[in-house]
Enzyme design. Structure first.
Site, mmCIF file in Angstrom:
data_model
loop_
_atom_site.group_PDB
_atom_site.id
_atom_site.type_symbol
_atom_site.label_atom_id
_atom_site.label_comp_id
_atom_site.label_asym_id
_atom_site.label_seq_id
_atom_site.Cartn_x
_atom_site.Cartn_y
_atom_site.Cartn_z
ATOM 1 N N TYR A 53 52.741 -17.443 70.608
ATOM 2 C CA TYR A 53 52.593 -18.239 69.389
ATOM 3 C C TYR A 53 51.142 -18.680 69.200
ATOM 4 C CZ TYR A 53 57.715 -18.503 69.046
ATOM 5 O OH TYR A 53 59.045 -18.196 68.929
ATOM 6 N N LEU A 224 66.072 -23.586 59.168
ATOM 7 C CA LEU A 224 65.815 -24.221 57.866
ATOM 8 C C LEU A 224 65.568 -23.172 56.778
ATOM 9 C CD1 LEU A 224 63.487 -27.211 58.937
ATOM 10 C CD2 LEU A 224 65.805 -27.389 57.989
ATOM 11 N N ALA A 225 65.767 -21.911 57.119
ATOM 12 C CA ALA A 225 65.549 -20.802 56.184
ATOM 13 C C ALA A 225 64.163 -20.907 55.543
ATOM 14 C CB ALA A 225 66.653 -20.782 55.112
ATOM 15 N N GLY A 227 62.632 -23.211 54.454
ATOM 16 C CA GLY A 227 62.590 -24.110 53.288
ATOM 17 C C GLY A 227 63.089 -23.484 51.997
HETATM 18 N N1 LIG Z 1 63.053 -16.074 69.256
HETATM 19 C C1 LIG Z 1 62.395 -15.555 68.242
HETATM 20 O O1 LIG Z 1 62.240 -14.325 68.124
HETATM 21 C C2 LIG Z 1 61.834 -16.484 67.203
HETATM 22 C C3 LIG Z 1 61.329 -15.981 65.990
HETATM 23 C C4 LIG Z 1 60.827 -16.878 65.059
HETATM 24 C C5 LIG Z 1 60.820 -18.244 65.337
HETATM 25 N N2 LIG Z 1 61.292 -18.711 66.527
HETATM 26 C C6 LIG Z 1 61.301 -20.163 66.864
HETATM 27 O O2 LIG Z 1 62.053 -20.850 65.872
HETATM 28 C C7 LIG Z 1 61.259 -21.879 65.282
HETATM 29 C C8 LIG Z 1 61.681 -22.038 63.839
HETATM 30 O O3 LIG Z 1 61.457 -20.834 63.133
HETATM 31 P P1 LIG Z 1 60.841 -20.792 61.681
HETATM 32 O O4 LIG Z 1 59.633 -21.637 61.649
HETATM 33 O O5 LIG Z 1 60.751 -19.394 61.271
HETATM 34 O O6 LIG Z 1 62.023 -21.462 60.884
HETATM 35 P P2 LIG Z 1 62.287 -22.701 59.939
HETATM 36 O O7 LIG Z 1 62.374 -23.950 60.727
HETATM 37 O O8 LIG Z 1 63.442 -22.264 59.136
HETATM 38 O O9 LIG Z 1 61.047 -22.769 58.916
HETATM 39 C C9 LIG Z 1 59.933 -23.577 59.105
HETATM 40 C C10 LIG Z 1 58.769 -22.946 58.358
HETATM 41 O O10 LIG Z 1 59.046 -22.981 56.946
HETATM 42 C C11 LIG Z 1 58.011 -23.715 56.277
HETATM 43 N N3 LIG Z 1 58.505 -24.500 55.136
HETATM 44 C C12 LIG Z 1 57.973 -24.528 53.920
HETATM 45 N N4 LIG Z 1 58.616 -25.364 53.097
HETATM 46 C C13 LIG Z 1 59.598 -25.885 53.816
HETATM 47 C C14 LIG Z 1 60.607 -26.815 53.502
HETATM 48 N N5 LIG Z 1 60.772 -27.352 52.301
HETATM 49 N N6 LIG Z 1 61.466 -27.128 54.491
HETATM 50 C C15 LIG Z 1 61.337 -26.566 55.733
HETATM 51 N N7 LIG Z 1 60.387 -25.684 56.065
HETATM 52 C C16 LIG Z 1 59.516 -25.344 55.116
HETATM 53 C C17 LIG Z 1 57.442 -24.622 57.346
HETATM 54 O O11 LIG Z 1 56.169 -25.016 56.930
HETATM 55 P P3 LIG Z 1 55.675 -26.528 57.229
HETATM 56 O O12 LIG Z 1 55.346 -26.517 58.681
HETATM 57 O O13 LIG Z 1 54.519 -26.704 56.346
HETATM 58 O O14 LIG Z 1 56.817 -27.452 56.909
HETATM 59 C C18 LIG Z 1 57.474 -23.710 58.555
HETATM 60 O O15 LIG Z 1 56.428 -22.770 58.500
HETATM 61 C C19 LIG Z 1 59.824 -21.452 65.531
HETATM 62 O O16 LIG Z 1 58.941 -22.555 65.550
HETATM 63 C C20 LIG Z 1 59.936 -20.811 66.882
HETATM 64 O O17 LIG Z 1 59.895 -21.817 67.894
HETATM 65 C C21 LIG Z 1 61.802 -17.845 67.450
#
Ligand SMILES: NC(=O)c1ccc[n+]([C@@H]2O[C@H](COP(=O)([O-])OP(=O)(O)OC[C@H]3O[C@@H](n4cnc5c(N)ncnc54)[C@H](OP(=O)(O)O)[C@@H]3O)[C@@H](O)[C@H]2O)c1
Length: 317
Positions: A53, A224-225, A227
């Site tokens: 990361y 959170l898809a 957002g």
């Molecule tokens: N195991 C794997 O292969 C794998 C792959 C991907 C991720 N992950 C893990 O899962 C975690 C979560 O994944 P993710 O970040 O893709 O998923 P998420 O929690 O669904 O989405 C968060 C992302 O969406 C953005 N976003 C924009 N507007 C938003 C809103 N209104 N509400 C919420 N989020 C908003 C956030 O930006 P802001 O920060 O500006 O809010 C952030 O970049 C990662 O941090 C990582 O630890 C694991």
């Protein structure tokens, strides 16, 4: 079978600044400190990392916060992942779960995180060239050295977990997969067995059941898809998505909570006991997730199915 209501996990992939090799500064460390505070404020105990990361910087800024916060390490749990190599050996991406890679990567993570151990190590993705004996040897060594306390996997099917488990002396305790109201393959595949529509979904049958039956915690990334249903500015929504965003807002108003808590509550209502990994770096959005378990506990069958059918845009068979 687990009884719904997993726990919220904080995903640290957004910490540390850019993905390139440039370094981080005070702003990135302060951001990590604020996010850790916000996440702990809503009861998060476990923080999710990976060696890759932000090119190691997510772990590094987290380590800086740990180093300056007396007593913090003892009060939280850390997990990290290894197995993906980015921009190495002339390849954009390849996977590496060889013994040497596991040992080298975990030692690198511990150094950046400024800690002696991680509570959980996840194998990030299946590596077609992996040898389960080698994986077992590396994990066994790391556990004997006290550097890793428990083992999990990510992006693996039930069959792949069973294949690895056969050689391991330690139980695989977690599987992290993309699961949300947007990425619904995990739940679509349960009702679309033997149905033509099922071809559109990619999730190995029996994975959820394998995990539940074997005590493997399901951790949901992308929960959170990004957002998409809760106001992300960049998202252009389909009709079904837009209707689902409205439905989440209505339910949130009825339940006197936030759309984020309803979205996560939908995942946590599932009896597998899914633990959503939340990745927003915005402290107010982290706070908006606080009621997720409570919403799950009070969500009716009609509300749960209503959200699912809304997101898929047509009825289940
Ligand atoms: N195991 C794997 O292969 C794998 C792959 C991907 C991720 N992950 C893990 O899962 C975690 C979560 O994944 P993710 O970040 O893709 O998923 P998420 O929690 O669904 O989405 C968060 C992302 O969406 C953005 N976003 C924009 N507007 C938003 C809103 N209104 N509400 C919420 N989020 C908003 C956030 O930006 P802001 O920060 O500006 O809010 C952030 O970049 C990662 O941090 C990582 O630890 C694991």
């Amino acid at each position: 079978m687990a009884n719904g209501h997993g726990r919220l996990i904080y995903g640290c992939m957004g910490l540390g600044g850019s993905w390139d090799g440039t370094s981080y500064g005070a702003a990135e460390i302060d951001q990590a400190a604020a996010v850790i505070d916000a996440a702990r404020g809503i009861g998060v105990e476990l923080f999710d990392h990976a060696d890759i990361y932000r090119s190691g910087k997510s772990e590094a800024v987290f380590g800086e916060v740990l180093a300056r916060s007396q007593g913090l390490r003892e009060n939280i749990k850390l997990q990290t992942k290894c197995g993906i190599r980015l921009g190495e050996r002339g390849l954009d991406t390849h996977y590496d779960l060889s013994r040497e890679a596991i040992l080298e990567r975990v030692n690198g993570s511990l150094k950046r995180l400024q800690t002696d151990y991680v509570d959980l190590l996840l194998l990030h993705r299946p590596d077609p060239l992996m040898d389960p004996h080698e994986v077992a040897a590396a994990v066994g060594q790391l556990m004997a050295e006290g550097k890793v306390r428990q083992l999990g996997v990510s992006n693996m099917s039930g069959a792949q977990i069973a294949f690895l488990q056969d050689e391991l002396e330690t139980p695989i305790v977690a599987n992290q997969l993309e699961m949300s109201l947007l990425r619904r393959d995990w739940v679509e595949s349960t009702v679309l067995v033997n149905h033509p529509e099922g071809r559109g979904y990619s999730f190995p049958h029996g994975t959820v059941e394998y995990c539940v039956a074997n005590g493997v915690e399901l951790q949901a990334y992308g929960s959170l898809a990004q957002g998409r249903f809760t106001g992300a500015q960049s998202a252009e929504l389909s009709l079904a998505e837009s209707a689902t965003a409205d439905k989440l807002a209505e339910l949130a108003a009825e339940k006197n909570t936030t759309p984020e808590s309803v979205l996560l509550g939908w995942l946590m209502k599932h009896p597998a006991g899914i633990s959503p990994v939340v990745g927003t770096t915005n402290p107010a959005r982290i706070q908006a997730c606080a009621d997720a378990a409570g919403v799950a506990a009070g969500m009716s069958r009609a509300e749960w199915y209503g959200l699912w059918v809304s997101a898929r845009g047509n009825n289940i068979p």
